[in-house]
Design an enzyme around this catalytic site. Structure first.
Site, PDB file in Angstrom:
ATOM      1  N   THR A 113     -35.612  60.964   8.950  1.00 24.75           N
ATOM      2  CA  THR A 113     -35.015  61.691  10.044  1.00 24.75           C
ATOM      3  C   THR A 113     -35.948  62.799  10.228  1.00 24.75           C
ATOM      4  O   THR A 113     -35.778  63.730  11.139  1.00 24.75           O
ATOM      5  CB  THR A 113     -33.617  62.151   9.717  1.00 24.75           C
ATOM      6  OG1 THR A 113     -33.579  62.998   8.773  1.00 24.75           O
ATOM      7  CG2 THR A 113     -32.621  61.022   9.868  1.00 24.75           C
ATOM      8  N   GLY A 145     -38.833  47.017   3.509  1.00 24.23           N
ATOM      9  CA  GLY A 145     -37.824  46.395   4.640  1.00 24.23           C
ATOM     10  C   GLY A 145     -36.855  47.005   4.754  1.00 24.23           C
ATOM     11  O   GLY A 145     -36.005  47.889   4.130  1.00 24.23           O
ATOM     12  N   ARG A 175     -34.966  61.109   1.391  1.00 24.86           N
ATOM     13  CA  ARG A 175     -35.340  62.379   0.699  1.00 24.86           C
ATOM     14  C   ARG A 175     -36.516  62.085  -0.189  1.00 24.86           C
ATOM     15  O   ARG A 175     -36.577  60.782  -0.661  1.00 24.86           O
ATOM     16  CB  ARG A 175     -34.240  62.963  -0.077  1.00 24.86           C
ATOM     17  CG  ARG A 175     -33.864  61.915  -1.228  1.00 24.86           C
ATOM     18  CD  ARG A 175     -32.290  62.406  -1.852  1.00 24.86           C
ATOM     19  NE  ARG A 175     -31.722  61.545  -2.907  1.00 24.86           N
ATOM     20  CZ  ARG A 175     -31.679  60.168  -2.671  1.00 24.86           C
ATOM     21  NH1 ARG A 175     -31.765  59.582  -1.533  1.00 24.86           N
ATOM     22  NH2 ARG A 175     -31.512  59.372  -3.993  1.00 24.86           N
ATOM     23  N   HIS A 231     -30.518  59.669  22.820  1.00 24.64           N
ATOM     24  CA  HIS A 231     -29.484  59.853  24.062  1.00 24.64           C
ATOM     25  C   HIS A 231     -28.944  61.149  24.045  1.00 24.64           C
ATOM     26  O   HIS A 231     -28.641  61.656  23.034  1.00 24.64           O
ATOM     27  CB  HIS A 231     -28.582  58.476  23.883  1.00 24.64           C
ATOM     28  CG  HIS A 231     -29.109  57.098  23.889  1.00 24.64           C
ATOM     29  ND1 HIS A 231     -29.611  56.489  24.758  1.00 24.64           N
ATOM     30  CD2 HIS A 231     -29.639  56.214  22.584  1.00 24.64           C
ATOM     31  CE1 HIS A 231     -30.141  55.183  24.651  1.00 24.64           C
ATOM     32  NE2 HIS A 231     -30.192  55.318  23.381  1.00 24.64           N
ATOM     33  N   ASN A 242     -44.218  43.067   9.458  1.00 25.76           N
ATOM     34  CA  ASN A 242     -43.469  41.983   8.890  1.00 25.76           C
ATOM     35  C   ASN A 242     -42.401  41.255  10.080  1.00 25.76           C
ATOM     36  O   ASN A 242     -42.130  42.071  10.931  1.00 25.76           O
ATOM     37  CB  ASN A 242     -43.121  42.152   7.644  1.00 25.76           C
ATOM     38  CG  ASN A 242     -42.865  40.803   6.767  1.00 25.76           C
ATOM     39  OD1 ASN A 242     -42.612  39.649   7.301  1.00 25.76           O
ATOM     40  ND2 ASN A 242     -43.003  40.928   5.508  1.00 25.76           N
TER      41      ASN A 242
END
Length: 183
Positions: free
Chosen positions: A165, A142, A180, A115, A85
């Site tokens: 993550t 979204g 989670r 980084h 989208n």
């Protein structure tokens, strides 16, 4: 002969993102992204020709709404009937593979680069890149963010605004920051 920064990036090692060869590749991507984002929809079709040529592989029926952004493009693979989208960003310093029938909501972001944690090395442009794999029949709501090295299993759902993550198991639904499993 010294190893190029591009080869270091592809191998998943520390590389300098301020390298002229990588700058040239990002410039090529910017031009293709600009074409995609500025062509009228009836001329652009599902994916502007320059962007389609830039991607590693893309199914003929994959669809990328404008605006879209990627850093290199050459590391992106889109399966059959993938839908991205408006406002999606893929920073593809490493391979990003999105499986068939997967949908990304507006503003979804996928980041492959990490980084350096040391500020002095970060100033020098040191980073490493880890691939992202998104399975088939996945829905990412979204504003979802997928971080470097993450795999999202087939049939999974990532809730709107979730920051992923860690890997998401097939069929799981994850929400929140950090994401989670929703039970």
């Amino acid at each position: 002969m010294t190893e190029s920064e591009r080869r270091k990036m592809a191998a998943g090692g520390w590389y300098c993102c301020l390298d002229p060869e990588l700058d040239e590749l990002r410039d090529r991507a910017r031009k293709a992204v600009h074409q995609h984002n500025t062509l009228p929809p009836d001329e652009r079709g599902s994916l502007a020709p320059g962007l389609r040529a830039l991607f590693a592989d893309v199914a003929p029926d994959a669809f990328v709404e404008a605006p879209f952004h990627c850093s290199y493009g050459m590391n992106i693979t889109l399966g059959a009937r993938v839908y991205l989208n408006a406002g999606c960003t893929i920073l593809d310093s490493a391979p990003v593979v999105i499986g068939a029938d997967t949908m990304l909501g507006p503003g979804v972001q996928i980041y492959c680069a990490e980084h350096h944690k040391d500020p002095a090395l970060r100033r020098e442009g040191l980073e490493l890149a880890r691939p992202v794999a998104i399975g088939e029949n996945v829905w990412i709501g979204g504003g979802g963010i997928i971080l470097a090295g993450v795999t999202v299993g087939d049939g999974a759902i990532v809730g709107a605004g979730a920051v992923v993550t860690r890997d998401v198991a097939p069929g799981a639904t994850v929400v929140g920051n950090p994401a989670r499993v929703l039970r």
